[in-house]
Design a protein around this motif. Structure first.
Motif, PDB file in Angstrom:
ATOM      1  N   LYS A 115       0.667 -43.447 -33.150  1.00 26.65           N
ATOM      2  CA  LYS A 115      -0.075 -45.398 -33.243  1.00 26.65           C
ATOM      3  C   LYS A 115      -2.068 -44.021 -32.570  1.00 26.65           C
ATOM      4  CE  LYS A 115       2.280 -48.548 -32.238  1.00 26.65           C
ATOM      5  NZ  LYS A 115       3.295 -49.486 -30.774  1.00 26.65           N
ATOM      6  N   LEU A 116      -2.110 -43.097 -32.238  1.00 21.41           N
ATOM      7  CA  LEU A 116      -3.269 -42.405 -31.531  1.00 21.41           C
ATOM      8  C   LEU A 116      -4.020 -42.041 -32.760  1.00 21.41           C
ATOM      9  CD1 LEU A 116      -1.494 -39.424 -29.100  1.00 21.41           C
ATOM     10  CD2 LEU A 116      -3.060 -42.207 -28.573  1.00 21.41           C
ATOM     11  N   GLU A 117      -3.102 -42.173 -34.100  1.00 22.99           N
ATOM     12  CA  GLU A 117      -5.065 -41.394 -35.138  1.00 22.99           C
ATOM     13  C   GLU A 117      -5.863 -42.874 -35.235  1.00 22.99           C
ATOM     14  OE1 GLU A 117      -3.760 -39.877 -40.056  1.00 22.99           O
ATOM     15  OE2 GLU A 117      -2.288 -41.050 -38.817  1.00 22.99           O
ATOM     16  N   ASP A 118      -5.167 -44.217 -35.871  1.00 21.35           N
ATOM     17  CA  ASP A 118      -5.760 -45.037 -35.898  1.00 21.35           C
ATOM     18  C   ASP A 118      -6.000 -45.948 -34.677  1.00 21.35           C
ATOM     19  OD1 ASP A 118      -5.598 -44.581 -38.509  1.00 21.35           O
ATOM     20  OD2 ASP A 118      -4.091 -45.840 -39.069  1.00 21.35           O
ATOM     21  N   ASN A 119      -5.881 -45.921 -33.543  1.00 23.67           N
ATOM     22  CA  ASN A 119      -6.618 -46.086 -32.295  1.00 23.67           C
ATOM     23  C   ASN A 119      -6.922 -45.549 -31.141  1.00 23.67           C
ATOM     24  OD1 ASN A 119      -4.680 -49.424 -33.044  1.00 23.67           O
ATOM     25  ND2 ASN A 119      -3.480 -47.754 -33.313  1.00 23.67           N
ATOM     26  N   ARG A 120      -7.531 -45.725 -30.231  1.00 22.99           N
ATOM     27  CA  ARG A 120      -8.283 -45.690 -28.523  1.00 22.99           C
ATOM     28  C   ARG A 120      -7.339 -46.284 -27.693  1.00 22.99           C
ATOM     29  NH1 ARG A 120     -12.131 -46.055 -25.376  1.00 22.99           N
ATOM     30  NH2 ARG A 120     -13.085 -47.639 -26.909  1.00 22.99           N
ATOM     31  N   TYR A 121      -6.407 -45.400 -26.562  1.00 21.19           N
ATOM     32  CA  TYR A 121      -6.581 -46.087 -25.516  1.00 21.19           C
ATOM     33  C   TYR A 121      -6.964 -45.246 -24.724  1.00 21.19           C
ATOM     34  CZ  TYR A 121      -2.166 -46.987 -28.817  1.00 21.19           C
ATOM     35  OH  TYR A 121      -1.521 -47.521 -29.595  1.00 21.19           O
ATOM     36  N   GLN A 122      -6.988 -46.116 -23.373  1.00 24.53           N
ATOM     37  CA  GLN A 122      -7.357 -46.143 -22.474  1.00 24.53           C
ATOM     38  C   GLN A 122      -6.817 -46.757 -20.484  1.00 24.53           C
ATOM     39  OE1 GLN A 122     -12.345 -46.112 -22.897  1.00 24.53           O
ATOM     40  NE2 GLN A 122     -12.333 -47.234 -20.757  1.00 24.53           N
ATOM     41  N   GLY A 123      -6.493 -45.780 -20.180  1.00 25.75           N
ATOM     42  CA  GLY A 123      -5.905 -46.487 -19.413  1.00 25.75           C
ATOM     43  C   GLY A 123      -5.312 -45.393 -18.153  1.00 25.75           C
ATOM     44  N   TRP A 124      -4.966 -45.165 -17.059  1.00 22.45           N
ATOM     45  CA  TRP A 124      -4.517 -45.148 -15.709  1.00 22.45           C
ATOM     46  C   TRP A 124      -3.545 -44.808 -15.972  1.00 22.45           C
ATOM     47  CZ3 TRP A 124      -0.821 -47.285 -12.996  1.00 22.45           C
ATOM     48  CH2 TRP A 124      -1.554 -48.325 -11.906  1.00 22.45           C
ATOM     49  N   CYS A 162      -9.908 -49.179 -33.452  1.00 23.69           N
ATOM     50  CA  CYS A 162     -10.106 -47.705 -34.136  1.00 23.69           C
ATOM     51  C   CYS A 162     -11.118 -46.816 -33.272  1.00 23.69           C
ATOM     52  CB  CYS A 162     -11.138 -47.508 -35.422  1.00 23.69           C
ATOM     53  SG  CYS A 162     -12.961 -48.376 -34.474  1.00 23.69           S
ATOM     54  N   VAL A 163     -10.803 -45.172 -32.987  1.00 23.19           N
ATOM     55  CA  VAL A 163     -11.574 -43.734 -32.771  1.00 23.19           C
ATOM     56  C   VAL A 163     -13.238 -44.542 -32.227  1.00 23.19           C
ATOM     57  CG1 VAL A 163     -11.892 -42.090 -32.113  1.00 23.19           C
ATOM     58  CG2 VAL A 163     -10.119 -42.862 -33.012  1.00 23.19           C
TER      59      VAL A 163
END
Length: 191
Positions: A115-124, A162-163
């Motif tokens: 899922k990292l290819e088409d999405n961006r994840y931001q967190g802790w 998306c990124v």
């Protein structure tokens, strides 16, 4: 003036005996351009406290990013002398991340990295683990240390479509991770 004198004398007393402090860098993180460093203090003849910090703020071509920072303090019990031979450790870890656009294409212990290819994840994230390691003495002040750790991490994150764009798809999602939490090949200078 008395307070300043007390502080200076205390610092001198802490630095008198040998093998009380070590500084280190994790060569595995260095290979991935992750800025890192650590310091380890002797607290008893068989116990040390190690604190490592890591920082990565890189944005690559086409908006790919792997940004993070984290701290990982650890209490270590040495089977023989500290800073030499076998040790067991108990560590905590926590930090923040912003990652996306990476073509990983596989699952790893319950985490779908495709899922990292088409999405961006931001967190802790935060968690704890246990580790085993061995420190090889290379010279009078130099050591090479190997360590592997297993444990748990809890993370909360927001997912973006998306990124490069800012459209948020999910907010406040959480994930539980159990697996490797530490891998180190440390180059160490012991004072």
């Amino acid at each position: 003036m008395k307070r300043l004198l007390f502080i200076l004398l205390s610092c001198m007393a802490l630095s008198v005996s040998a093998q009380d402090v070590a500084v280190k860098t994790n060569l595995l993180y260095d290979a991935t351009l992750n800025i890192n460093g650590g310091v380890e203090f002797g607290v008893t003849p068989k116990w040390t406290v190690d604190v490592s910090a890591n920082y990565n703020n890189w944005t690559f071509s086409e908006g790919k990013r792997w940004k993070n920072w984290f701290l990982q303090p650890e209490a270590r019990y040495w089977f023989c002398d500290r800073f030499a031979g076998h040790f067991l450790g108990v560590h905590l870890h926590g930090g923040k991340y912003n990652v996306g656009g990476i073509d990983a294409g596989f699952n790893f212990l319950g985490s779908d990295l495709s899922k990292l290819e088409d999405n961006r994840y931001q967190g802790w994230f935060a968690g704890a683990g246990v580790g085993y390691g061995y420190s090889f003495i290379l010279g009078m002040h130099w050591n090479l240390e190997l360590e592997i750790g297993l444990g748990y991490a809890y993370t909360r994150f927001d997912r973006f479509e998306c990124v490069g764009c800012g459209k948020e798809v999910e907010s406040g999602k959480s994930h539980h991770y159990v697996g490797p939490t530490k891998a180190a090949v440390n180059l160490i200078y012991v004072f």
